[in-house]
Design a protein around this motif. Structure first.
Motif, short mmCIF file in Angstrom:
data_model
loop_
_atom_site.label_atom_id
_atom_site.label_comp_id
_atom_site.label_asym_id
_atom_site.label_seq_id
_atom_site.Cartn_x
_atom_site.Cartn_y
_atom_site.Cartn_z
N ALA A 38 54.21 3.92 -16.90
CA ALA A 38 53.02 3.77 -16.05
C ALA A 38 53.32 4.19 -14.61
O ALA A 38 52.50 4.87 -13.99
N GLN A 39 54.46 3.80 -14.08
CA GLN A 39 54.79 4.13 -12.69
C GLN A 39 54.89 5.63 -12.47
O GLN A 39 54.42 6.14 -11.45
N THR A 40 55.46 6.34 -13.41
CA THR A 40 55.61 7.79 -13.27
C THR A 40 54.24 8.45 -13.16
O THR A 40 54.00 9.25 -12.25
N GLY A 41 53.34 8.09 -14.05
CA GLY A 41 52.00 8.66 -14.01
C GLY A 41 51.25 8.31 -12.73
O GLY A 41 50.60 9.17 -12.12
N VAL A 42 51.36 7.07 -12.30
CA VAL A 42 50.67 6.63 -11.09
C VAL A 42 51.25 7.34 -9.87
O VAL A 42 50.50 7.77 -8.98
N ILE A 74 42.53 4.37 -2.12
CA ILE A 74 42.78 2.92 -2.00
C ILE A 74 43.12 2.34 -3.38
O ILE A 74 44.05 1.54 -3.51
N LEU A 75 42.36 2.74 -4.40
CA LEU A 75 42.66 2.26 -5.75
C LEU A 75 44.06 2.72 -6.19
O LEU A 75 44.80 1.96 -6.81
N GLY A 76 44.41 3.96 -5.87
CA GLY A 76 45.74 4.47 -6.22
C GLY A 76 46.85 3.68 -5.54
O GLY A 76 47.88 3.38 -6.14
N ALA A 77 46.62 3.34 -4.27
CA ALA A 77 47.62 2.54 -3.55
C ALA A 77 47.73 1.14 -4.16
O ALA A 77 48.84 0.61 -4.34
N ALA A 82 50.64 -2.81 -7.59
CA ALA A 82 50.66 -3.72 -8.74
C ALA A 82 51.74 -3.32 -9.74
O ALA A 82 52.39 -4.19 -10.33
N LEU A 83 51.94 -2.03 -9.95
CA LEU A 83 52.91 -1.60 -10.96
C LEU A 83 54.34 -1.58 -10.44
O LEU A 83 55.29 -1.61 -11.23
N ILE A 84 54.53 -1.56 -9.13
CA ILE A 84 55.89 -1.66 -8.58
C ILE A 84 56.20 -3.12 -8.25
O ILE A 84 57.36 -3.52 -8.17
N GLY A 85 55.18 -3.94 -8.11
CA GLY A 85 55.35 -5.36 -7.80
C GLY A 85 56.33 -6.10 -8.70
O GLY A 85 57.16 -6.88 -8.19
N PRO A 86 56.28 -5.89 -10.03
CA PRO A 86 57.24 -6.60 -10.88
C PRO A 86 58.70 -6.31 -10.56
O PRO A 86 59.56 -7.18 -10.70
N LEU A 111 49.44 -5.97 -16.18
CA LEU A 111 48.10 -5.86 -16.74
C LEU A 111 47.08 -5.55 -15.65
O LEU A 111 46.21 -4.69 -15.82
N LEU A 112 47.20 -6.22 -14.50
CA LEU A 112 46.34 -5.91 -13.37
C LEU A 112 46.51 -4.45 -12.95
O LEU A 112 45.54 -3.75 -12.67
N GLY A 113 47.75 -3.99 -12.93
CA GLY A 113 48.02 -2.58 -12.59
C GLY A 113 47.35 -1.62 -13.55
O GLY A 113 46.82 -0.59 -13.14
N LEU A 114 47.34 -1.96 -14.84
CA LEU A 114 46.68 -1.09 -15.81
C LEU A 114 45.17 -1.08 -15.60
O LEU A 114 44.52 -0.03 -15.74
N ILE A 115 44.61 -2.22 -15.26
CA ILE A 115 43.17 -2.27 -14.97
C ILE A 115 42.86 -1.43 -13.73
O ILE A 115 41.91 -0.64 -13.72
#
Length: 169
Positions: A38-42, A74-77, A82-86, A111-115
């Motif tokens: 997920a992080q790579t794509g984002v 803003i959504l991308g940030a 969210a996906l780097i937070g863990p 899960l929040l990051g995926l949403i």
């Protein structure tokens, strides 16, 4: 069947004989693998979004398209956070014997990051398709893609969770 399921414990226990710490280690390793994808794509999407404002044609965008662009960035940030937070959570809590709790919190943040990623993809598609086809069809195409992502990312996994026979879990 319900009695059989109760005798086996929670679904996390089925088929495994792990301590809570071993389960947390396994779940953390699984989560890290998921986050890498997920992080790579984002990061690629977000990096691309950041360059758009520097393109010559950016000044030709309508006010609506600029607003969509700003919302998308803003959504991308937020998605990136969210996906780097863990990872940050794990780093700050390592050695404090909170791994089971960290895994639960990190899973929720993922899960929040995926949403958020779903919304980022939708906004990105809306911006690009509004410019590419210049008609109301863009919104319909985006709606179809949002439905597709929701089906792949959420509906099918939730359906499988409740419909796969318990012996196969």
């Amino acid at each position: 069947m319900a009695e059989h399921d109760q005798a086996r414990g929670s679904p996390d226990d089925w088929g495994r004989h792990e301590t809570p710490e071993q389960r947390a280690d396994r779940r953390w390793a699984d989560l890290l693998q998921e986050l890498r994808v997920a992080q790579t794509g984002v990061q690629i999407l977000f990096g691309f979004l950041l360059t758009v404002v520097f393109q010559q044609r950016f000044t030709e965008l309508s006010d609506t398209d600029r607003h969509i662009y700003v919302a998308t960035v803003i959504l991308g940030a937020a998605t990136t956070g969210a996906l780097i937070g863990p990872v940050a959570m794990h780093r700050l809590l390592t050695g404090r014997r909170f791994k089971p709790e960290t895994v639960v919190l990190a899973s929720r943040l993922t899960l929040l990051g995926l949403i958020l990623l779903l919304f980022t993809m939708a906004a990105s598609l809306l911006l690009v398709l509004r410019l590419a086809i210049r008609d109301a069809g863009a919104a319909w195409l985006v709606g179809g893609m949002v439905a597709w992502f929701a089906l792949c990312w959420f509906v099918l996994p939730i359906w499988a969770r409740y419909h796969v026979p318990s012996g196969d879990r």
